[in-house]
Design a protein around this motif. Structure first.
Motif, PDB file in Angstrom:
ATOM      1  N   GLY A   4     -10.722  -4.881   1.711  1.00  0.00           N
ATOM      2  CA  GLY A   4      -9.947  -4.177   3.541  1.00  0.00           C
ATOM      3  C   GLY A   4     -11.043  -2.532   4.001  1.00  0.00           C
ATOM      4  N   ASP A   5     -10.093  -2.526   5.036  1.00  0.00           N
ATOM      5  CA  ASP A   5     -10.204  -1.137   5.874  1.00  0.00           C
ATOM      6  C   ASP A   5     -10.384   0.231   5.090  1.00  0.00           C
ATOM      7  OD1 ASP A   5     -10.665  -2.600   7.568  1.00  0.00           O
ATOM      8  OD2 ASP A   5      -8.595  -2.024   8.500  1.00  0.00           O
ATOM      9  N   TRP A   6     -10.957   0.706   5.517  1.00  0.00           N
ATOM     10  CA  TRP A   6     -11.490   2.349   5.108  1.00  0.00           C
ATOM     11  C   TRP A   6     -10.733   3.410   6.013  1.00  0.00           C
ATOM     12  CZ3 TRP A   6     -11.516   3.278  -0.386  1.00  0.00           C
ATOM     13  CH2 TRP A   6     -11.500   2.048  -1.066  1.00  0.00           C
ATOM     14  N   LEU A   7     -10.620   4.587   5.665  1.00  0.00           N
ATOM     15  CA  LEU A   7     -10.488   6.013   6.451  1.00  0.00           C
ATOM     16  C   LEU A   7     -10.454   6.880   5.360  1.00  0.00           C
ATOM     17  CD1 LEU A   7     -10.747   6.832   9.375  1.00  0.00           C
ATOM     18  CD2 LEU A   7      -8.843   7.078   9.293  1.00  0.00           C
ATOM     19  N   LYS A   8     -11.731   7.337   6.093  1.00  0.00           N
ATOM     20  CA  LYS A   8     -12.105   9.172   4.968  1.00  0.00           C
ATOM     21  C   LYS A   8     -11.997   8.861   3.538  1.00  0.00           C
ATOM     22  CE  LYS A   8     -10.630  11.282   9.228  1.00  0.00           C
ATOM     23  NZ  LYS A   8      -9.109  12.417   9.531  1.00  0.00           N
ATOM     24  N   ASP A   9     -12.468   7.525   2.989  1.00  0.00           N
ATOM     25  CA  ASP A   9     -12.825   7.363   2.202  1.00  0.00           C
ATOM     26  C   ASP A   9     -11.289   6.813   1.133  1.00  0.00           C
ATOM     27  OD1 ASP A   9     -14.970   6.908   1.063  1.00  0.00           O
ATOM     28  OD2 ASP A   9     -15.162   8.566   0.029  1.00  0.00           O
ATOM     29  N   ARG A  10     -10.344   6.620   2.160  1.00  0.00           N
ATOM     30  CA  ARG A  10      -9.580   5.913   1.699  1.00  0.00           C
ATOM     31  C   ARG A  10      -9.042   4.403   2.325  1.00  0.00           C
ATOM     32  NH1 ARG A  10      -4.748  11.304   2.301  1.00  0.00           N
ATOM     33  NH2 ARG A  10      -6.012  12.327   0.528  1.00  0.00           N
ATOM     34  N   ARG A  11      -8.344   3.999   1.514  1.00  0.00           N
ATOM     35  CA  ARG A  11      -7.492   2.572   2.034  1.00  0.00           C
ATOM     36  C   ARG A  11      -6.598   2.440   3.168  1.00  0.00           C
ATOM     37  NH1 ARG A  11      -5.847   1.238  -4.059  1.00  0.00           N
ATOM     38  NH2 ARG A  11      -7.173   1.344  -5.018  1.00  0.00           N
ATOM     39  N   HIS A  12      -7.586   2.314   4.491  1.00  0.00           N
ATOM     40  CA  HIS A  12      -6.167   2.798   5.694  1.00  0.00           C
ATOM     41  C   HIS A  12      -6.449   1.706   6.292  1.00  0.00           C
ATOM     42  CE1 HIS A  12      -4.560   5.825   8.349  1.00  0.00           C
ATOM     43  NE2 HIS A  12      -5.153   5.199   9.701  1.00  0.00           N
ATOM     44  N   GLY A  13      -5.552   1.219   7.168  1.00  0.00           N
ATOM     45  CA  GLY A  13      -5.533  -0.522   7.735  1.00  0.00           C
ATOM     46  C   GLY A  13      -5.452  -1.604   7.164  1.00  0.00           C
ATOM     47  N   TYR A  14      -5.435  -2.856   7.482  1.00  0.00           N
ATOM     48  CA  TYR A  14      -5.239  -3.892   6.604  1.00  0.00           C
ATOM     49  C   TYR A  14      -5.759  -3.839   5.596  1.00  0.00           C
ATOM     50  CZ  TYR A  14      -3.948  -8.751   5.489  1.00  0.00           C
ATOM     51  OH  TYR A  14      -3.518  -9.789   4.456  1.00  0.00           O
ATOM     52  N   GLY A  15      -5.552  -4.364   3.999  1.00  0.00           N
ATOM     53  CA  GLY A  15      -7.096  -4.556   3.322  1.00  0.00           C
ATOM     54  C   GLY A  15      -5.302  -5.135   1.615  1.00  0.00           C
ATOM     55  N   ILE A  16      -6.389  -6.166   1.143  1.00  0.00           N
ATOM     56  CA  ILE A  16      -5.842  -6.552  -0.244  1.00  0.00           C
ATOM     57  C   ILE A  16      -6.127  -5.736  -1.340  1.00  0.00           C
ATOM     58  CG2 ILE A  16      -6.395  -8.375  -1.042  1.00  0.00           C
ATOM     59  CD1 ILE A  16      -6.624  -9.916   1.156  1.00  0.00           C
ATOM     60  N   LEU A  17      -5.604  -5.549  -2.319  1.00  0.00           N
ATOM     61  CA  LEU A  17      -5.508  -5.147  -3.522  1.00  0.00           C
ATOM     62  C   LEU A  17      -5.484  -5.789  -4.756  1.00  0.00           C
ATOM     63  CD1 LEU A  17      -6.105  -2.598  -5.038  1.00  0.00           C
ATOM     64  CD2 LEU A  17      -4.059  -2.200  -5.264  1.00  0.00           C
ATOM     65  N   SER A  18      -6.570  -5.778  -5.358  1.00  0.00           N
ATOM     66  CA  SER A  18      -6.155  -7.326  -6.922  1.00  0.00           C
ATOM     67  C   SER A  18      -6.463  -6.676  -8.256  1.00  0.00           C
ATOM     68  CB  SER A  18      -7.287  -8.637  -6.611  1.00  0.00           C
ATOM     69  OG  SER A  18      -6.705  -9.408  -4.993  1.00  0.00           O
ATOM     70  N   LYS A  19      -6.219  -6.988  -9.108  1.00  0.00           N
ATOM     71  CA  LYS A  19      -6.306  -6.260 -10.481  1.00  0.00           C
ATOM     72  C   LYS A  19      -7.640  -7.615 -11.836  1.00  0.00           C
ATOM     73  CE  LYS A  19      -4.051  -2.636 -10.581  1.00  0.00           C
ATOM     74  NZ  LYS A  19      -3.348  -1.689 -11.228  1.00  0.00           N
ATOM     75  N   ILE A  20      -8.735  -7.089 -11.689  1.00  0.00           N
ATOM     76  CA  ILE A  20      -9.090  -7.629 -12.998  1.00  0.00           C
ATOM     77  C   ILE A  20      -8.467  -7.733 -13.967  1.00  0.00           C
ATOM     78  CG2 ILE A  20     -11.954  -8.470 -13.424  1.00  0.00           C
ATOM     79  CD1 ILE A  20     -12.766  -7.220 -10.586  1.00  0.00           C
ATOM     80  N   SER A  21      -8.283  -8.902 -15.204  1.00  0.00           N
ATOM     81  CA  SER A  21      -7.693  -8.536 -16.098  1.00  0.00           C
ATOM     82  C   SER A  21      -9.104  -8.460 -17.059  1.00  0.00           C
ATOM     83  CB  SER A  21      -6.917  -9.924 -16.645  1.00  0.00           C
ATOM     84  OG  SER A  21      -7.863 -10.967 -17.012  1.00  0.00           O
ATOM     85  N   GLU A  22      -8.504  -8.612 -18.047  1.00  0.00           N
ATOM     86  CA  GLU A  22      -9.778  -8.885 -19.429  1.00  0.00           C
ATOM     87  C   GLU A  22     -11.050  -9.412 -19.753  1.00  0.00           C
ATOM     88  OE1 GLU A  22      -8.904  -6.131 -23.125  1.00  0.00           O
ATOM     89  OE2 GLU A  22      -8.452  -4.367 -21.982  1.00  0.00           O
ATOM     90  N   ASP A  23      -9.981 -10.334 -19.518  1.00  0.00           N
ATOM     91  CA  ASP A  23     -11.032 -12.021 -19.417  1.00  0.00           C
ATOM     92  C   ASP A  23     -11.440 -12.171 -18.208  1.00  0.00           C
ATOM     93  OD1 ASP A  23      -8.321 -12.981 -18.056  1.00  0.00           O
ATOM     94  OD2 ASP A  23      -7.239 -14.196 -19.548  1.00  0.00           O
ATOM     95  N   GLY A  24     -11.272 -11.659 -17.107  1.00  0.00           N
ATOM     96  CA  GLY A  24     -12.283 -11.627 -15.496  1.00  0.00           C
ATOM     97  C   GLY A  24     -11.270 -12.422 -14.675  1.00  0.00           C
TER      98      GLY A  24
END
Length: 167
Positions: A4-24
Motif C-alpha cells: 500500500g501507500d507510504w509516507l516518510k517510511d510509514r504506512r500512510h494512505g490505503y494499504g493491506i497488511l497480511s501475516k505469513i505463517s510458518e507453513d507459508g
C-alpha cells in the motif's frame, strides 16, 4: 507483509497488511486507511480467533462507528466505539438471537436500553449499570409466544397506565 501507500517510511494512505505463517499460508489482517503507521480511518480487520470488524479506527483502536461479527456466530455488535470498546448507542445480538439495544459505556451496558428475550418472547425495557439491569419492566411479546424456546408459565399482564383517582 504490507502492500500500500507510504509516507516518510510509514504506512500512510490505503494499504493491506497480511501475516505469513510458518507453513507459508497468507492471512489478511487489515485492509483500510493508515495514518503515520497506524490504522486510522475506515478499515476491515480480521482477527486470529476468527472475528471480523469493519468500521472506523483512530490511532490503531476501534473508534467511531463500526460493527463486529464474533467467531462462529457467537455474537454481533453494531454501533458506537471509543478506545476499542462499545461506547454510546449500539445493538448487541447474542449467539442465541437475544438482542440488547441501548447505551454502552466502556464496553458494558450502561444507561437506558431494551433487551429482547426472543427465546422466551419477552421484551425488557429499563436501565443498566455496569452490564447489570437495575430497573426494568418486562412484558410478553404478543406474536408467536407459543413458539418460543422457553415460554413463561403464565402470561405477564400488561400495565395499565391510567391515572388512579385520589380518594
Amino acid at each position: 507483509m504490507y502492500e500500500g501507500d507510504w509516507l516518510k517510511d510509514r504506512r500512510h494512505g490505503y494499504g493491506i497488511l497480511s501475516k505469513i505463517s510458518e507453513d507459508g499460508n497468507i492471512r489478511k489482517v487489515y485492509a483500510g486507511d493508515w495514518a503515520e503507521g497506524r490504522r486510522h480511518g475506515f478499515g476491515s480487520n480480521w482477527y486470529k480467533n476468527g472475528s471480523y470488524y469493519e468500521g472506523t479506527f483512530r490511532k490503531n483502536k476501534r473508534d467511531g462507528y463500526g460493527r463486529i461479527w464474533y467467531k462462529c456466530g457467537s455474537g454481533y455488535y453494531q454501533g458506537a466505539w471509543s478506545n476499542d470498546r462499545y461506547h454510546g448507542e449500539g445493538i448487541f445480538v447474542q449467539e442465541n438471537g437475544n438482542l440488547y439495544e441501548g447505551q454502552f459505556i466502556n464496553g458494558k451496558k450502561e444507561g437506558r436500553g431494551v433487551f429482547y428475550h426472543f427465546d422466551s418472547h419477552q421484551v425488557q425495557k429499563g436501565r443498566w449499570e455496569n452490564d447489570v439491569c437495575v430497573n426494568s419492566t418486562i412484558e410478553d411479546i404478543d406474536y408467536h409466544r407459543q413458539s418460543s424456546l422457553y415460554p413463561t408459565l403464565l402470561r405477564i399482564p400488561r400495565i395499565n397506565n391510567q391515572a388512579v383517582p385520589h380518594l
